[in-house]
Design a protein around this motif. Structure first.
Motif, PDB file in Angstrom:
ATOM      1  N   GLU A  38      28.587 104.287  47.222  1.00  0.00           N
ATOM      2  CA  GLU A  38      28.583 104.014  48.661  1.00  0.00           C
ATOM      3  C   GLU A  38      27.429 103.092  49.016  1.00  0.00           C
ATOM      4  O   GLU A  38      26.313 103.268  48.541  1.00  0.00           O
ATOM      5  CB  GLU A  38      28.458 105.316  49.445  1.00  0.00           C
ATOM      6  N   ARG A  39      27.724 102.094  49.845  1.00  0.00           N
ATOM      7  CA  ARG A  39      26.663 101.244  50.410  1.00  0.00           C
ATOM      8  C   ARG A  39      26.271 101.875  51.738  1.00  0.00           C
ATOM      9  O   ARG A  39      27.126 102.172  52.562  1.00  0.00           O
ATOM     10  CB  ARG A  39      27.186  99.831  50.673  1.00  0.00           C
ATOM     11  N   ASP A 116      35.588  96.238  46.341  1.00  0.00           N
ATOM     12  CA  ASP A 116      34.932  96.668  47.575  1.00  0.00           C
ATOM     13  C   ASP A 116      35.972  97.320  48.458  1.00  0.00           C
ATOM     14  O   ASP A 116      37.055  96.756  48.669  1.00  0.00           O
ATOM     15  CB  ASP A 116      34.313  95.466  48.299  1.00  0.00           C
ATOM     16  N   ILE A 118      36.326  98.993  52.234  1.00  0.00           N
ATOM     17  CA  ILE A 118      35.627  99.082  53.516  1.00  0.00           C
ATOM     18  C   ILE A 118      36.570  99.646  54.561  1.00  0.00           C
ATOM     19  O   ILE A 118      37.684  99.148  54.750  1.00  0.00           O
ATOM     20  CB  ILE A 118      35.114  97.702  53.956  1.00  0.00           C
ATOM     21  N   ASP A 121      32.958 102.605  59.327  1.00  0.00           N
ATOM     22  CA  ASP A 121      31.558 102.290  59.057  1.00  0.00           C
ATOM     23  C   ASP A 121      31.153 102.638  57.622  1.00  0.00           C
ATOM     24  O   ASP A 121      29.982 102.720  57.302  1.00  0.00           O
ATOM     25  CB  ASP A 121      30.659 103.006  60.053  1.00  0.00           C
ATOM     26  N   SER A 123      31.286 101.664  53.568  1.00  0.00           N
ATOM     27  CA  SER A 123      31.487 100.587  52.609  1.00  0.00           C
ATOM     28  C   SER A 123      31.187 101.137  51.217  1.00  0.00           C
ATOM     29  O   SER A 123      30.110 101.679  50.982  1.00  0.00           O
ATOM     30  CB  SER A 123      30.566  99.412  52.927  1.00  0.00           C
ATOM     31  N   TYR A 125      31.853 100.509  46.751  1.00  0.00           N
ATOM     32  CA  TYR A 125      32.170  99.528  45.722  1.00  0.00           C
ATOM     33  C   TYR A 125      32.128 100.189  44.345  1.00  0.00           C
ATOM     34  O   TYR A 125      31.561 101.256  44.158  1.00  0.00           O
ATOM     35  CB  TYR A 125      31.195  98.356  45.774  1.00  0.00           C
TER      36      TYR A 125
END
Length: 130
Positions: A38-39, A116, A118, A121, A123, A125
């Motif tokens: 998770e970003r 990726d 998304i 909210d 994001s 990868y």
């Protein structure tokens, strides 16, 4: 004798556990799990998403096909696949209210790729290769 049999069975289960967590067999194909991270806004790379409760998606790869399963209810989800070496986007699409996406990457050369995912909210990868 019973204890020995139970011990051997326990060792067998313990040794096969990693295989169960990283691959699935579906329609006769072996699907290898893509570790998803998770970003987060406060730092670029989070840890590997381990719990399905908090995970937006999971991904698997078999030969040159990528399977992305959306685990949470979201309106729109964008999926992008990028060649890590060149930075070239080989696939990009936005889906509405879907739970499973199969992406054929036959036209892509062998190498390392990043997917990726998304939605809203969140994001995420992961990197995979073939």
């Amino acid at each position: 004798m019973k204890k020995l049999l139970l011990f051997v069975l326990a060792i067998g289960v313990f040794l096969s556990y990693p295989l169960l967590g990283y691959a699935q067999i579906y329609d006769g194909l072996v699907w290898n799990a893509v570790p998803i991270k998770e970003r987060r806004p406060d730092y670029s790379d989070g840890g590997i998403a381990r719990s399905p409760i908090f995970t937006l998606a999971q991904a698997f790869v078999s030969e040159k096909v990528l399977l992305v399963e959306i685990l949470c209810l979201v309106d729109d989800v964008s999926i992008m696949v990028t060649d890590v070496k060149t930075g070239r986007i080989v696939y990009s699409e936005t889906f509405m209210e879907t739970d499973k996406v199969l992406i054929n990457l036959e036209a892509a050369d062998g190498g390392v790729y990043q997917v990726d995912i998304i939605a809203d909210d969140v994001s995420m990868y992961g990197e995979f290769s073939f």
